[in-house]
Design a protein around this motif. Sequence first.
Motif, PDB file in Angstrom:
ATOM      1  N   VAL A   1      49.379 -23.051  22.016  1.00 27.71           N
ATOM      2  CA  VAL A   1      50.231 -21.962  22.499  1.00 27.71           C
ATOM      3  C   VAL A   1      50.938 -21.273  21.337  1.00 27.71           C
ATOM      4  CG1 VAL A   1      52.281 -21.425  23.885  1.00 27.71           C
ATOM      5  CG2 VAL A   1      50.547 -22.983  24.778  1.00 27.71           C
ATOM      6  N   ASN A   2      51.343 -22.036  20.319  1.00 27.89           N
ATOM      7  CA  ASN A   2      52.136 -21.484  19.216  1.00 27.89           C
ATOM      8  C   ASN A   2      51.290 -20.891  18.095  1.00 27.89           C
ATOM      9  OD1 ASN A   2      54.428 -22.373  20.561  1.00 27.89           O
ATOM     10  ND2 ASN A   2      54.499 -24.316  19.476  1.00 27.89           N
ATOM     11  N   ALA A   3      49.988 -21.132  18.109  1.00 29.39           N
ATOM     12  CA  ALA A   3      49.138 -20.637  17.023  1.00 29.39           C
ATOM     13  C   ALA A   3      49.198 -19.116  16.950  1.00 29.39           C
ATOM     14  CB  ALA A   3      47.697 -21.100  17.234  1.00 29.39           C
ATOM     15  N   GLY A   4      49.513 -18.590  15.766  1.00 28.33           N
ATOM     16  CA  GLY A   4      49.621 -17.147  15.584  1.00 28.33           C
ATOM     17  C   GLY A   4      48.373 -16.555  14.958  1.00 28.33           C
ATOM     18  N   ASN A   5      48.064 -15.313  15.314  1.00 28.11           N
ATOM     19  CA  ASN A   5      46.925 -14.633  14.712  1.00 28.11           C
ATOM     20  C   ASN A   5      47.354 -13.934  13.424  1.00 28.11           C
ATOM     21  OD1 ASN A   5      48.320 -12.383  15.614  1.00 28.11           O
ATOM     22  ND2 ASN A   5      46.959 -12.016  17.347  1.00 28.11           N
ATOM     23  N   LYS A   6      46.559 -13.010  12.933  1.00 26.43           N
ATOM     24  CA  LYS A   6      46.891 -12.340  11.672  1.00 26.43           C
ATOM     25  C   LYS A   6      48.212 -11.578  11.754  1.00 26.43           C
ATOM     26  CE  LYS A   6      42.464 -11.658   9.331  1.00 26.43           C
ATOM     27  NZ  LYS A   6      41.495 -10.649   8.821  1.00 26.43           N
ATOM     28  N   ARG A   7      48.581 -11.130  12.940  1.00 22.21           N
ATOM     29  CA  ARG A   7      49.843 -10.403  13.118  1.00 22.21           C
ATOM     30  C   ARG A   7      50.990 -11.351  13.437  1.00 22.21           C
ATOM     31  NH1 ARG A   7      45.835  -8.162  15.733  1.00 22.21           N
ATOM     32  NH2 ARG A   7      46.481  -8.999  17.741  1.00 22.21           N
ATOM     33  N   GLY A   8      50.709 -12.647  13.455  1.00 24.79           N
ATOM     34  CA  GLY A   8      51.742 -13.618  13.795  1.00 24.79           C
ATOM     35  C   GLY A   8      52.000 -13.714  15.280  1.00 24.79           C
ATOM     36  N   GLU A   9      51.088 -13.177  16.082  1.00 23.27           N
ATOM     37  CA  GLU A   9      51.276 -13.111  17.540  1.00 23.27           C
ATOM     38  C   GLU A   9      50.722 -14.374  18.189  1.00 23.27           C
ATOM     39  OE1 GLU A   9      48.801 -10.738  20.815  1.00 23.27           O
ATOM     40  OE2 GLU A   9      49.870  -9.409  19.419  1.00 23.27           O
ATOM     41  N   SER A  10      51.597 -15.123  18.850  1.00 19.53           N
ATOM     42  CA  SER A  10      51.176 -16.322  19.560  1.00 19.53           C
ATOM     43  C   SER A  10      50.608 -15.953  20.920  1.00 19.53           C
ATOM     44  CB  SER A  10      52.350 -17.282  19.727  1.00 19.53           C
ATOM     45  OG  SER A  10      53.315 -16.729  20.617  1.00 19.53           O
ATOM     46  N   ALA A  11      49.980 -16.929  21.595  1.00 18.82           N
ATOM     47  CA  ALA A  11      49.435 -16.666  22.933  1.00 18.82           C
ATOM     48  C   ALA A  11      50.546 -16.321  23.910  1.00 18.82           C
ATOM     49  CB  ALA A  11      48.649 -17.884  23.420  1.00 18.82           C
TER      50      ALA A  11
ATOM     51  N   GLN B   1      40.416 -29.491  16.564  1.00 16.04           N
ATOM     52  CA  GLN B   1      41.418 -29.164  17.572  1.00 16.04           C
ATOM     53  C   GLN B   1      41.198 -27.720  18.027  1.00 16.04           C
ATOM     54  OE1 GLN B   1      43.643 -31.300  18.848  1.00 16.04           O
ATOM     55  NE2 GLN B   1      42.978 -32.973  17.503  1.00 16.04           N
ATOM     56  N   LEU B   2      41.584 -27.433  19.259  1.00 21.51           N
ATOM     57  CA  LEU B   2      41.342 -26.092  19.798  1.00 21.51           C
ATOM     58  C   LEU B   2      42.015 -25.008  18.982  1.00 21.51           C
ATOM     59  CD1 LEU B   2      41.472 -26.395  23.697  1.00 21.51           C
ATOM     60  CD2 LEU B   2      39.515 -25.921  22.242  1.00 21.51           C
ATOM     61  N   HIS B   3      43.242 -25.276  18.487  1.00 21.08           N
ATOM     62  CA  HIS B   3      43.954 -24.230  17.752  1.00 21.08           C
ATOM     63  C   HIS B   3      43.321 -23.947  16.393  1.00 21.08           C
ATOM     64  CE1 HIS B   3      45.815 -27.894  16.071  1.00 21.08           C
ATOM     65  NE2 HIS B   3      46.018 -27.164  14.989  1.00 21.08           N
ATOM     66  N   GLU B   4      42.375 -24.806  15.981  1.00 18.24           N
ATOM     67  CA  GLU B   4      41.699 -24.606  14.699  1.00 18.24           C
ATOM     68  C   GLU B   4      40.464 -23.708  14.829  1.00 18.24           C
ATOM     69  OE1 GLU B   4      42.838 -28.981  12.812  1.00 18.24           O
ATOM     70  OE2 GLU B   4      40.854 -28.649  13.691  1.00 18.24           O
ATOM     71  N   ILE B   5      40.026 -23.461  16.053  1.00 16.72           N
ATOM     72  CA  ILE B   5      38.848 -22.609  16.277  1.00 16.72           C
ATOM     73  C   ILE B   5      39.344 -21.177  16.463  1.00 16.72           C
ATOM     74  CG2 ILE B   5      36.844 -22.184  17.735  1.00 16.72           C
ATOM     75  CD1 ILE B   5      36.917 -25.105  18.550  1.00 16.72           C
ATOM     76  N   VAL B   6      39.172 -20.342  15.447  1.00 14.48           N
ATOM     77  CA  VAL B   6      39.699 -18.976  15.468  1.00 14.48           C
ATOM     78  C   VAL B   6      38.600 -18.000  15.060  1.00 14.48           C
ATOM     79  CG1 VAL B   6      42.063 -19.699  14.984  1.00 14.48           C
ATOM     80  CG2 VAL B   6      40.534 -19.193  13.079  1.00 14.48           C
ATOM     81  N   ASP B   7      38.809 -16.726  15.388  1.00 11.27           N
ATOM     82  CA  ASP B   7      37.872 -15.687  14.955  1.00 11.27           C
ATOM     83  C   ASP B   7      38.410 -15.020  13.693  1.00 11.27           C
ATOM     84  OD1 ASP B   7      39.929 -14.053  15.804  1.00 11.27           O
ATOM     85  OD2 ASP B   7      38.888 -13.334  17.595  1.00 11.27           O
TER      86      ASP B   7
ATOM     87  N   ASP C   1      40.239 -12.478  13.352  1.00 12.40           N
ATOM     88  CA  ASP C   1      41.628 -12.044  13.497  1.00 12.40           C
ATOM     89  C   ASP C   1      42.583 -13.214  13.687  1.00 12.40           C
ATOM     90  OD1 ASP C   1      41.141  -9.307  13.263  1.00 12.40           O
ATOM     91  OD2 ASP C   1      40.592  -9.146  15.389  1.00 12.40           O
ATOM     92  N   LYS C   2      42.060 -14.428  13.529  1.00 16.51           N
ATOM     93  CA  LYS C   2      42.834 -15.651  13.720  1.00 16.51           C
ATOM     94  C   LYS C   2      43.255 -15.854  15.177  1.00 16.51           C
ATOM     95  CE  LYS C   2      42.740 -16.602   9.316  1.00 16.51           C
ATOM     96  NZ  LYS C   2      41.852 -17.686   8.821  1.00 16.51           N
ATOM     97  N   ASP C   3      42.614 -15.137  16.096  1.00 18.73           N
ATOM     98  CA  ASP C   3      42.876 -15.342  17.526  1.00 18.73           C
ATOM     99  C   ASP C   3      42.199 -16.629  17.977  1.00 18.73           C
ATOM    100  OD1 ASP C   3      44.474 -13.177  18.242  1.00 18.73           O
ATOM    101  OD2 ASP C   3      42.752 -11.845  18.467  1.00 18.73           O
ATOM    102  N   THR C   4      42.882 -17.386  18.839  1.00 18.28           N
ATOM    103  CA  THR C   4      42.282 -18.558  19.465  1.00 18.28           C
ATOM    104  C   THR C   4      41.621 -18.160  20.780  1.00 18.28           C
ATOM    105  OG1 THR C   4      44.261 -19.146  20.718  1.00 18.28           O
ATOM    106  CG2 THR C   4      44.092 -20.005  18.460  1.00 18.28           C
ATOM    107  N   ALA C   5      40.920 -19.105  21.381  1.00 20.62           N
ATOM    108  CA  ALA C   5      40.319 -18.829  22.695  1.00 20.62           C
ATOM    109  C   ALA C   5      41.396 -18.576  23.734  1.00 20.62           C
ATOM    110  CB  ALA C   5      39.438 -20.004  23.114  1.00 20.62           C
ATOM    111  N   LEU C   6      42.580 -19.168  23.552  1.00 17.90           N
ATOM    112  CA  LEU C   6      43.672 -18.944  24.501  1.00 17.90           C
ATOM    113  C   LEU C   6      44.134 -17.490  24.452  1.00 17.90           C
ATOM    114  CD1 LEU C   6      45.511 -20.252  26.590  1.00 17.90           C
ATOM    115  CD2 LEU C   6      47.092 -20.853  24.743  1.00 17.90           C
ATOM    116  N   HIS C   7      44.181 -16.887  23.265  1.00 17.10           N
ATOM    117  CA  HIS C   7      44.503 -15.459  23.169  1.00 17.10           C
ATOM    118  C   HIS C   7      43.532 -14.639  24.029  1.00 17.10           C
ATOM    119  CE1 HIS C   7      46.638 -16.647  19.400  1.00 17.10           C
ATOM    120  NE2 HIS C   7      47.412 -15.611  19.675  1.00 17.10           N
ATOM    121  N   GLU C   8      42.238 -14.957  23.920  1.00 18.72           N
ATOM    122  CA  GLU C   8      41.221 -14.203  24.657  1.00 18.72           C
ATOM    123  C   GLU C   8      41.374 -14.384  26.161  1.00 18.72           C
ATOM    124  OE1 GLU C   8      39.130 -12.077  23.605  1.00 18.72           O
ATOM    125  OE2 GLU C   8      39.263 -12.346  21.453  1.00 18.72           O
TER     126      GLU C   8
END
Length: 695
Positions: free
Chosen positions: A144-154, A103-109, A111-118
Amino acid sequence: VLRMLKNTVGLAKRSLKERDAELPGEELCRHAVVSGSEREVKKLFDGLSEEECVHLVARKGPGQTGSTLLHLAAGHFETTVSDDRCVAVLKLLLDQLKPRLVQLHEIVDNDKDTALHEAVRDERSDLVDKLLRKAAGSSSALLVNAGNKRGESALMTATILAASVAGDPERSGSALNLAVDIAKKLAEVPGANLLAVDSFGWDCLFHIIPEQKGEEGSISSRRIAVLGGLAETLFEMIRTSGGTRPVDMRDKLGYTSLFWICAAGIDAYEPLVHAFVRRGADPNAVVAPPDDYPAGFTSPLNAARDYSERPHNRRDMTDILSLLTKDPAERAALPLVQRGSRLQRGSQQPPQPPAPPLRAGAEPPEAGTGAGTGGAGPSSDSAAGRDSAPGRKRRHPPEAFPRDELQALWAVIEAPTVDLNRVKFSEQKCYKHCELQIASPQVNAAKDNVQRAWKATQRRPPVDRKPKFQIIRCYGVSGGGSAIKPPYTDNSPFYCLHKNVENFFESPFFDFPGTQLKCVPDSDEREDLRGQASVHATKDFAAWDIIGAYSGRLMTELEHVHSNSSFLVKQKTDDYIFQLTTKVVVEGQEQRLVISPYPFYGNESMAINDGAIDKKKVNVGWMEVLSDGWPYVFVVALRGGVKKRHELLLDYSSTRYWEARDQSAFEDAGPLKALRDPALVRARERLAQMRRASD
């Protein structure tokens, strides 16, 4: 057979990570993606299985960020890559991903950012759309709801972006509109969590508070009103979705959103305060003063008062305090924050009310008589009778204005007389292919000094010589944000532009051959431009062709500001002003130059409309060039050229045109309203008659 079977089973058990050596190398993959080469990206997946394709797209890079190919395609293209190629490359990568495998939300860098964050951080609304369409259904909410290491969603990233653009006076109004539109787009995804908080306890309504990036006072309330409108939208979406978000929700340190808004000490944040207090935010919510803040910061109201009551470094907080000191009922009755709308574009002035009709056979009233001044004056017959009555001194009509006083009064209330709407544009004086004119002897002397200094450099060794032609800036060409000195890479945009500049100065032309002025028809979807001028190509222009020079009166910014023009004429003139990047020394002071074509000094270039604001394809751009050290401005065809009969369209936001225009209209709303009052319009007409009579 057993050996073959054993090898087959062993191969199947090998993890994909162990097979990385058999996949294309990291550098090869990265170059293919960031260069926007669809052909090279397709070759990466030749002969790979579905699992290997997925692993190649989702494999983290060796760098500190651990960006995957999907992250690179969402926000790390080279600046020369066109938008269409960016979208095409991202689509190729998304096509390799199978929902049953990943799933797209499972592909992270890392920092746990998704491609949507970028994609959001890169302000790419088109790439955001592509990602959301790929993650259709419930997966889009997970993305949209996936959070990175800081808990920041897109969604939080989008509100942070909108706040950052609003707080940066260097960013255009169209960039702010784009950032807000991205935030709304993510908030509207079914299942989007508008109540999610990050590791600091901040949700998207905390992140909407901007940080001032320019000088104090550089943020306009018009920009913050856009954020206020976004806050109203988020509040309403939370309410309609059945969620509950206390308007005085506190972060992990115990502070409310309203407190942080007031603690910024910027009165322009009044629209944000408005949005929160009308929802019930408490101005007296008690907090402990944060570290490094004054001891008086114990509530939003006290923070605002502290700024306004300081003996030193006092800040004006009048607008915010007026909201905070209202009683709760008054705050609840406040209207919605109104997002500032774009002003009417082009050269059209708002319609003026007609003067009152005259009686049949009547003559226009003269200045100073009762007629035409509200109807309160006596009739001529009764006035004559009173003046001729016995024992009453005869009153003489007031003397005409002396010529100098008449001219001074006219300089205050004069209105623009050249209106380029619904006319035969070819007959207008301002479209007679005028050359660039230097407005003052001081600027002419500065030009001589600049060219003399340039010639002096030609006696130096070749490496120290200044080039004869140098492109300072070209709006619409990637990498054209600052001066780039020749030599240029063969067949690059700047190489082609430089060649065209050389050809231009061999045989200069200051008109616009190959173009035609037309009137925007009433059937055009751009309602604000109907009846106004537009410029169309009468031949094909290749990419990077020079279409013509932007002409007018060349003067310093100070000369323009202090010119002897009325308020209305200067406002009209500002609609066509082009501010150059280049500064020159005039009378010992470094000053910026401007080109002013209105009303009789420019050519067809002043009639080119803004395409970006109407989401039309922009096909021409501005280019500022130094020739022998002296600046010139051209209109050039962009990548893809201009087809015959197509309208020439610029991107005005590249020069902060609309932002400056909106800010000026907002600040000058009072004087403009007074100068357009119907009574003053009639007085202006009579004053014009007096001037003609005195001539």
